[in-house]
Design a protein around this motif. Structure first.
Motif, PDB file in Angstrom:
ATOM      1  N   VAL A  29       6.732  -1.980  -6.097  1.00 36.79           N
ATOM      2  CA  VAL A  29       7.395  -1.653  -4.836  1.00 36.79           C
ATOM      3  C   VAL A  29       6.721  -0.466  -4.154  1.00 36.79           C
ATOM      4  N   LYS A  30       6.315   0.540  -4.940  1.00 36.05           N
ATOM      5  CA  LYS A  30       5.691   1.728  -4.348  1.00 36.05           C
ATOM      6  C   LYS A  30       4.407   1.362  -3.605  1.00 36.05           C
ATOM      7  N   GLU A  32       3.746  -1.856  -2.506  1.00 36.57           N
ATOM      8  CA  GLU A  32       4.090  -2.822  -1.460  1.00 36.57           C
ATOM      9  C   GLU A  32       4.571  -2.113  -0.197  1.00 36.57           C
ATOM     10  N   LYS A  33       5.271  -0.980  -0.350  1.00 31.54           N
ATOM     11  CA  LYS A  33       5.747  -0.229   0.811  1.00 31.54           C
ATOM     12  C   LYS A  33       4.577   0.299   1.631  1.00 31.54           C
TER      13      LYS A  33
END
Length: 233
Positions: A29-30, A32-33
Motif C-alpha cells: 500500500v505504501k 501503491e499510494k
C-alpha cells in the motif's frame, strides 16, 4: 502492544534481457499510494522514478533498475502490478475504422516481450579495429539530452558502445570521455553508422495483440499495443 506482522508472498520473475530469474514481492500500500499520486499528474517524467523505486524495493534491492533496459523495467513493473493489484486491466482502444473507442480487458500475463532480429553487437571497422555495442540501459536513456537534437543523437550512439578494440587492447567506453567517443564516432564511415543504428533500433518491446469488435461500427480490429503507456490508456 506490537501489532502482528503480515507474511508477504515472494515470486520469481524472469528478467528478459538478463535471462535470469529474480525474487520479488508484490508492491504494498505504501508504494501503491506513491504510484497513484504519480499517475494522477500524467507526467511520465515523474512516473519513471516511482517505477524504478518500486522495482528496486520489490526485488529486495537485488536488482538495480538503472542497469535494466527500458523494456525490462516495463515488463517487470507489469508483472509486479499483476501480482499486487490484479492480473487484468481495463483500457479503451480506438477503432482503426471509425475512430470510436471500445473498452477491453487485458490479461497482463498475456503481455510478452517482442522478438528481435539477430543482429551482431560487434562492428568491424578495419582489419584490426572494431567496437562492441550494448543495449541502452534506463540510466543511459535518462542521461540523453532530448532538448538538443544533435547532442541527443551523439549520446544515443556513444551510450550504446560497450568497448572499442584494436589488435593490442580493449578500451572500455566507460573509461573514455564523451568528447573522445564523439570524435571516434565522427571518424566512422556511413556504413558503420548504419550498422550502429540498426543495432540500436532493433530493440524489443512489451507487446500485446488486442483483438476486438468495435461497438460502434462492428469492425473487427487487431491492434498491436506496445510500451507501458498503452496498458494504462
Amino acid at each position: 502492544m506490537a501489532l502482528p506482522k503480515l507474511e508477504i508472498p515472494r515470486y520469481n520473475i524472469n528478467v528478459p534481457s538478463l535471462d535470469k530469474r529474480v525474487e520479488f514481492r508484490p508492491f504494498l500500500v505504501k508504494e501503491e499510494k506513491v504510484l497513484m499520486i504519480a499517475q494522477e499528474t500524467e507526467d511520465s517524467s515523474k512516473l519513471l522514478p516511482v517505477i524504478k523505486n518500486i522495482v528496486k524495493a520489490c526485488s529486495f534491492e537485488k536488482l538495480d533498475p538503472n542497469d535494466c533496459t527500458s523494456t525490462d523495467l516495463e515488463y517487470l513493473f507489469l508483472q509486479l502490478r499483476a501480482k499486487s493489484v490484479g492480473e487484468t486491466v481495463d483500457i479503451k482502444i480506438k477503432c482503426e475504422e471509425c475512430g470510436e473507442y471500445t473498452s477491453i480487458t487485458i490479461n497482463l500475463d498475456e503481455i510478452v516481450v517482442s522478438e528481435i532480429n539477430n543482429i551482431s553487437n560487434t562492428i568491424e571497422i578495419s582489419d584490426s579495429v572494431g567496437m562492441v555495442l550494448k543495449p541502452l540501459s534506463v540510466k543511459d536513456v535518462e542521461r540523453i539530452d532530448e532538448e538538443n537534437a544533435e547532442k541527443a543523437f551523439n549520446q544515443t550512439l556513444i551510450y550504446s558502445i560497450e568497448s572499442i578494440y584494436d589488435a593490442d587492447n580493449v578500451y572500455p567506453a566507460s573509461e573514455s570521455t564523451e568528447k573522445e567517443l564523439i570524435e571516434f564516432i565522427d571518424s566512422l564511415s556511413h556504413s558503420h553508422l548504419q550498422k550502429m543504428q540498426e543495432y540500436i533500433q532493433n530493440v524489443p518491446a512489451i507487446q500485446y495483440v488486442a483483438k476486438f469488435k468495435c461497438k460502434a461500427c462492428g469492425h473487427e480490429n487487431e491492434i498491436v499495443l506496445e510500451g507501458l503507456e498503452s496498458f494504462f490508456a
